[in-house]
Design a protein around this motif. Structure first.
Motif, mmCIF file in Angstrom:
data_model
loop_
_atom_site.group_PDB
_atom_site.id
_atom_site.type_symbol
_atom_site.label_atom_id
_atom_site.label_comp_id
_atom_site.label_asym_id
_atom_site.label_seq_id
_atom_site.Cartn_x
_atom_site.Cartn_y
_atom_site.Cartn_z
ATOM 1 N N TRP A 45 -1.646 -2.649 -9.537
ATOM 2 C CA TRP A 45 -2.948 -3.455 -9.012
ATOM 3 C C TRP A 45 -3.808 -2.448 -9.617
ATOM 4 O O TRP A 45 -4.581 -3.180 -9.319
ATOM 5 N N ASN A 46 -4.072 -1.314 -10.171
ATOM 6 C CA ASN A 46 -5.735 -0.270 -9.440
ATOM 7 C C ASN A 46 -5.554 0.273 -10.777
ATOM 8 O O ASN A 46 -4.966 1.213 -10.882
ATOM 9 N N MET A 59 -5.391 6.969 1.862
ATOM 10 C CA MET A 59 -4.910 7.884 0.996
ATOM 11 C C MET A 59 -6.475 8.594 -0.172
ATOM 12 O O MET A 59 -7.154 8.196 0.306
ATOM 13 N N SER A 103 3.575 1.985 -7.033
ATOM 14 C CA SER A 103 3.115 0.582 -8.023
ATOM 15 C C SER A 103 1.628 0.555 -8.427
ATOM 16 O O SER A 103 1.053 -0.336 -8.727
ATOM 17 N N LEU A 104 1.244 1.503 -7.523
ATOM 18 C CA LEU A 104 -0.240 1.217 -7.636
ATOM 19 C C LEU A 104 -1.032 1.847 -9.492
ATOM 20 O O LEU A 104 -2.079 0.309 -8.765
ATOM 21 N N ALA A 120 3.691 3.690 -3.481
ATOM 22 C CA ALA A 120 2.900 4.611 -4.590
ATOM 23 C C ALA A 120 3.207 3.742 -5.665
ATOM 24 O O ALA A 120 2.284 4.047 -6.506
ATOM 25 N N ARG A 177 -11.186 -3.693 -5.602
ATOM 26 C CA ARG A 177 -9.039 -3.930 -4.967
ATOM 27 C C ARG A 177 -8.467 -5.031 -4.103
ATOM 28 O O ARG A 177 -7.275 -4.874 -4.041
ATOM 29 N N LEU A 200 1.150 -1.197 0.011
ATOM 30 C CA LEU A 200 -0.050 -0.165 -0.312
ATOM 31 C C LEU A 200 0.582 0.647 -0.205
ATOM 32 O O LEU A 200 0.303 2.534 -0.593
ATOM 33 N N TRP A 251 -7.054 11.548 -3.103
ATOM 34 C CA TRP A 251 -6.500 11.343 -4.816
ATOM 35 C C TRP A 251 -7.826 12.409 -5.268
ATOM 36 O O TRP A 251 -9.266 12.213 -5.026
ATOM 37 N N LEU A 287 -5.265 -6.641 -4.420
ATOM 38 C CA LEU A 287 -3.967 -6.427 -3.731
ATOM 39 C C LEU A 287 -4.288 -7.396 -3.144
ATOM 40 O O LEU A 287 -2.461 -7.689 -3.023
ATOM 41 N N TRP A 308 -7.504 2.180 4.523
ATOM 42 C CA TRP A 308 -7.446 0.699 4.142
ATOM 43 C C TRP A 308 -7.041 0.330 5.240
ATOM 44 O O TRP A 308 -5.698 0.522 6.355
ATOM 45 N N TYR A 314 -0.691 10.496 0.183
ATOM 46 C CA TYR A 314 -1.218 9.827 1.591
ATOM 47 C C TYR A 314 -1.667 10.958 2.815
ATOM 48 O O TYR A 314 -0.499 11.879 3.486
#
Length: 133
Positions: free
Chosen positions: A31-32, A74, A27-28, A25, A123, A22, A76, A127, A87, A64
């Motif tokens: 997977w998202n 997080m 690599s978000l 950042a 999500r 998590l 955004w 994860l 989370w 964050y």
């Protein structure tokens, strides 16, 4: 209008590993799929703004707001849409109970409300996949 999503999943990974994913950042986007790109420092710090591009090409920022052992938050935003996502992480031996919830604000959020049904579950599943690969 505010849309909200929520889900919980036991993930077969220790809390420290879940938290590390998590807090990675950069690599978000892997997977998202909402994030087309994300740029900023490799080491996260509270309040540091990351430049993001989300589908369908809207540009904005991610930051964050919490990075505790038990919770990562997080937030955004892009023009017309903002999300705050929590989370919550509960250690359970070699597993982690992860509760993810999010809230939306803005006119785009009102239009897309139904599109976000089930997103918290998706999500969490992604994860878990990252942690098992």
């Amino acid at each position: 209008m505010t849309a909200t999503g929520s889900a919980t999943l036991h993930i077969d990974a220790p809390r420290q590993r879940v938290r590390a994913v998590l807090l990675d950042a950069l690599s978000l986007p892997s997977w998202n799929p909402a994030f087309v790109s994300l740029a900023g420092p490799a080491v996260v710090a509270l309040g540091t703004a990351y430049r993001i591009t989300v589908r369908p090409g809207l540009k904005g920022t991610l930051a964050y707001e919490a990075m505790d052992l038990d919770m990562v938050r997080m937030a955004w935003q892009v023009p017309g849409f903002a999300e705050t996502g929590d989370w919550r992480l509960v250690a359970s031996g070699d597993r982690t109970l992860v509760h993810h919830d999010f809230t939306h604000a803005g006119p785009i959020a009102a239009v897309l409300r139904q599109a976000y049904e089930g997103v918290a579950e998706l999500r969490l599943g992604r994860l878990a996949q990252v942690l098992h690969s």
